[in-house]
Structure formats: C-alpha cells, structure tokens
Design an enzyme around this catalytic site. Structure first.
Site, short mmCIF file in Angstrom:
data_model
loop_
_atom_site.label_atom_id
_atom_site.label_comp_id
_atom_site.label_asym_id
_atom_site.label_seq_id
_atom_site.Cartn_x
_atom_site.Cartn_y
_atom_site.Cartn_z
N HIS A 150 58.83 56.84 8.19
CA HIS A 150 57.66 56.44 8.98
C HIS A 150 57.87 55.12 9.72
CE1 HIS A 150 53.62 56.59 10.36
NE2 HIS A 150 53.16 57.36 9.39
N ASP A 388 59.96 75.67 18.28
CA ASP A 388 60.51 77.01 18.49
C ASP A 388 62.02 76.89 18.62
OD1 ASP A 388 61.34 79.47 19.40
OD2 ASP A 388 60.02 79.53 21.15
#
Length: 444
Positions: A150, A388
């Site tokens: 993070h 994708d």
C-alpha cells in the site's frame, strides 16, 4: 481445498527491443500521502472460468506492465539522506504457480476464511512490492491472487495497474499511461494549517503504545468471524430512500438524495454498533477513505500513480447514533466526507511537511480490533472487473481474509446487477444480533 505450489520465482520488467532499458540507479521519494498510509501488503483474489490463458502469457503481460509501472518492480528503501524512497532497481516481483485438488465449483462462492490465504503469497516479511499467484483448478478454472504494498499506491492506482496488466496480456498498448511524478504536492510558503491533523492522520508514538496495551487485554483475534452480507438492489434502493427522507426538510441544506454508499455505510454503522452492545455514552467513529484526485484544485489527473487519499471521520455518541433515525447517521457521514476538500488536503500537505518527528500515522494494519470504531474500504468504484487476460473478465473478485474486527470491505457483487457484497469482521458473540438486524430498515 488443498493447494500445491508448483514453482516460485522472481520476474523482472520486460522492455521491448526498441526500448533502451532505463537506469536501475534512480529512485522516487515517497510523497506525504505515501508516508501516511498503511505500511502493509493488501491481497485480492480473482476467479476465471475456462478457457483461460497459459501462465506464460499472464507472466509476460505482467512483465510488460512492470516496464511501465516500474515502482512495483523496485524496492522500498532510503536515499543517502535517510529519506524514504522507492528504488527503481528492477529487482522484480514474485510469480508463483500452483494447483488445487478440486474443481472451482466445489469451493465457490469463496467464503471469507483462512483457506483464502493459500491462494496468494504471504503478506508479512516480504521485500517484493507485488506478488502474484496463479492457481489452476482441476476443471480448468484459474484463480489469480494478487498482493501489492500500500505504501506504493492506493486502490485507485492499483486498479489502473491491473487494467494495464490485462491490456499487455491482450497485446494492446497500455492506455492511459501513469503519471509518475510524486513531487507535485508542495507545501505553501508560508504554510497554512487550517485543520487539526494531530489525532486525525497522525498520532504520537506514546498514544500508539497505549492503544497496543488496550488491545492486548481485549478479545483474542480467534474470536473474530468475517461475515459476508449480500445487499440486493431493491434493499439498497429502499435504504437510500429512508436515509434521504429528511432531505426535503427546510432545515436541510440540500434536497438531493444521499448516495447508496453513504446510506449503506450509515446503516452498517448503526447495525454493527447495536450488535456490539456498546454503552450509550461511548463515542464511535468510522474511517472513510477520500480520494484527493477529485478534491484538489487544480485537479490531479486520474492517471496519477501513488497514494492520494485522506480520511473522513464521522463521529457520534452511541446513544445518538441508535436513538436517532437513519438520516442522522447518513448526514454525519455526508458532512464529514464533504469537509475533506481542497483546503483540507492543502492543510494536510503543509502540516505533514512540518510535523514533529514524534508523530506517526494513525493508519495501522497491525491493529486487529477497531471497536468501538469502524473502517470502511470501498471498492465500489474501482474497475477490478476489467482485468481481462484475453479470455474475458473475471467471474468474481474479492479481498483476501483480513480478520480485523470492524474493518469492512464493500464491493460490487459478482452477480453484476448493482447489488453489493459487504465483508464484515465481527466478534463471534456479536454475530447473531448483527445477522438478525442487518436487513432491518428500522433498528429502533
């Protein structure tokens, strides 16, 4: 579900033949927003139905994306003056190949449990800033576990990177390209600190020590259960109407309805507070992330890569939160988020550049119990479903297993109809009450 690790290796950025590899001696100083966020790895899990691309294609796409997002292939460190930096040394990320001994259908939908930790590399004591695990199931389905540090980037930037990884796998140019300059947040001269940042984004080391002692005398973390709740579109619509029902009053500044997010978080704040059985005189707050890209003036482009989040802290006495109707809590949330505006972000930048050395961030992933408070991580607007690899979008995605009491995750349901899944970690003793009231529009 048994998961067997087949291989684990470090992979490095792949530079096309027509590109001269950049220097591995450069670094990027961390911004004030990077320094105040969670110093931890966050893991998410994707599931894909067959047909799925081969591991080699997923790996090559990742290497190509790392050539554009070089920070992920670097390491956290310090420069010669001891200033925290990301070293762009191209040392690479971890890529793990694994296999599971069952079909995906047997274990779907994934329940929030410790078994999810087998689907991605470990989160602690890791030098790599990104790790990927591809796990093949006997039916041909694929689960991709992705972990990212993070300190390098917030959820907005990380989701942009994930979309870019998919583009690279499909042979497309990465678009849009990230904005890498972390030096754009300069303090004003003279500084203008208009808000109180001590006790909000920062706390003194001594306060953290006291909090750690408090937690050690509290429940043990084995008592925490992560409960998944599905909120239908119909329920969310009713909740929004109820939450906004007083907005037409003359006392209200606005007659616009509150957002679905504000309405749902207000509802969960009340339901969890009631389930916890807290004293009416206790104070409770929620930590809500606010994206500075939309707030700062001039606006920071969406392509900015790094952390650009501060937090709103709506706060209430327990008795007021439960006695007043839902619009009360929703207004507290709305007003607190609105307050984190351009002036607030500028004030924070000025404060963080002149702060006392004794101050450390309040953001802490090592705190396992947030009671009487809450935190909400909303992934509702991130394009996580757009990852994708060349065979279509994921069947589903979800956070890994984070059993921190009171740290909620909200994400779009994989049904794809606008419904929302909430992952709510609670103490086992509080769960029966929460289950009983979580679909009630009236908690009184």
């Amino acid at each position: 579900m048994k998961v067997k690790i087949e291989s684990s290796k470090i992979i490095k950025p792949f530079y096309e033949d027509n590109i001269i590899p950049p220097s591995t001696k450069t670094y990027i100083p961390l911004s004030v927003f990077d320094k105040v966020t969670y110093e931890a790895q966050i893991a998410i899990i994707y599931a894909y139905r067959p047909p799925t691309p081969p591991n080699a294609a997923i790996q090559l796409g990742l290497q190509k994306a790392l050539a554009i997002y070089r920070e992920w292939a670097g390491r956290l460190g310090k420069d010669e003056n001891g200033i925290p930096v990301i070293s762009l040394n191209d040392e690479g990320v971890r890529f793990v190949e694994a296999s599971a001994d069952s079909t995906l259908d047997k274990v779907m939908p994934f329940k929030p449990s410790a078994s999810l930790l087998n689907l991605h590399p470990r989160l602690n004591n890791v030098v790599e800033l990104v790790q990927v695990q591809v796990t093949r199931f006997t039916c041909g389905s694929l689960v991709v576990g992705f972990t990212a540090h993070h300190t390098v980037a917030d959820g907005h930037s990380t989701s942009n990177f994930l979309v870019a990884w998919g583009q690279a796998c499909r042979g497309l140019d990465i678009n849009p390209l990230p904005l890498h300059d972390r030096t754009i947040f300069n303090p004003r001269n003279p500084p203008l600190i208009e808000y109180e940042h001590k006790g909000t984004e920062f706390m003194s080391k001594s306060v953290k020590k006291e909090n750690s002692l408090d937690e050690s005398t509290h429940h043990v973390t084995e008592d925490i259960v992560v409960h998944k709740v599905h909120f239908t579109v119909e329920f969310l619509a009713k909740l929004k109407v109820k939450a906004s029902s007083m907005n037409n009053n003359n006392n209200s500044n606005s007659n616009r309805p509150y957002s679905t997010f504000e309405s749902l978080v207000a509802h969960l704040w009340r339901a969890i507070t009631k389930a916890r059985g807290l004293s009416g005189f206790e104070t409770t707050h929620i930590r809500i992330s606010v994206n500075g890209r939309m707030r700062l003036n001039p606006r920071v482009p969406n392509e900015y890569f790094g952390n650009l989040v501060l937090w709103a802290f709506p706060t209430s006495k327990v008795k007021d939160l439960l006695r007043e109707p839902l619009p009360y809590a929703t207004k507290l949330i709305h007003d607190a988020v609105v307050k984190v505006n351009n002036n607030y972000f500028r004030s924070f930048i000025d404060f963080a550049n002149h702060k006392d050395e004794d101050l450390i961030p309040t953001a802490d992933m090592n705190k396992h119990i947030l009671c009487p408070n809450l935190e909400v991580d909303s992934w509702l607007r991130f394009p996580f479903y757009d990852l994708d690899f060349g065979m279509g979008c994921p069947y589903m995605f979800m956070p890994s297993y984070f059993p921190t009491e009171g740290m909620m995750f909200l994400l779009p349901s994989f049904i794809g109809d606008g419904s929302i899944d909430a992952f709510i970690p609670l103490f086992q003793d509080n769960l029966p009450t929460f289950k009983k009231i979580c679909y009630s529009l009236d908690l009184a």
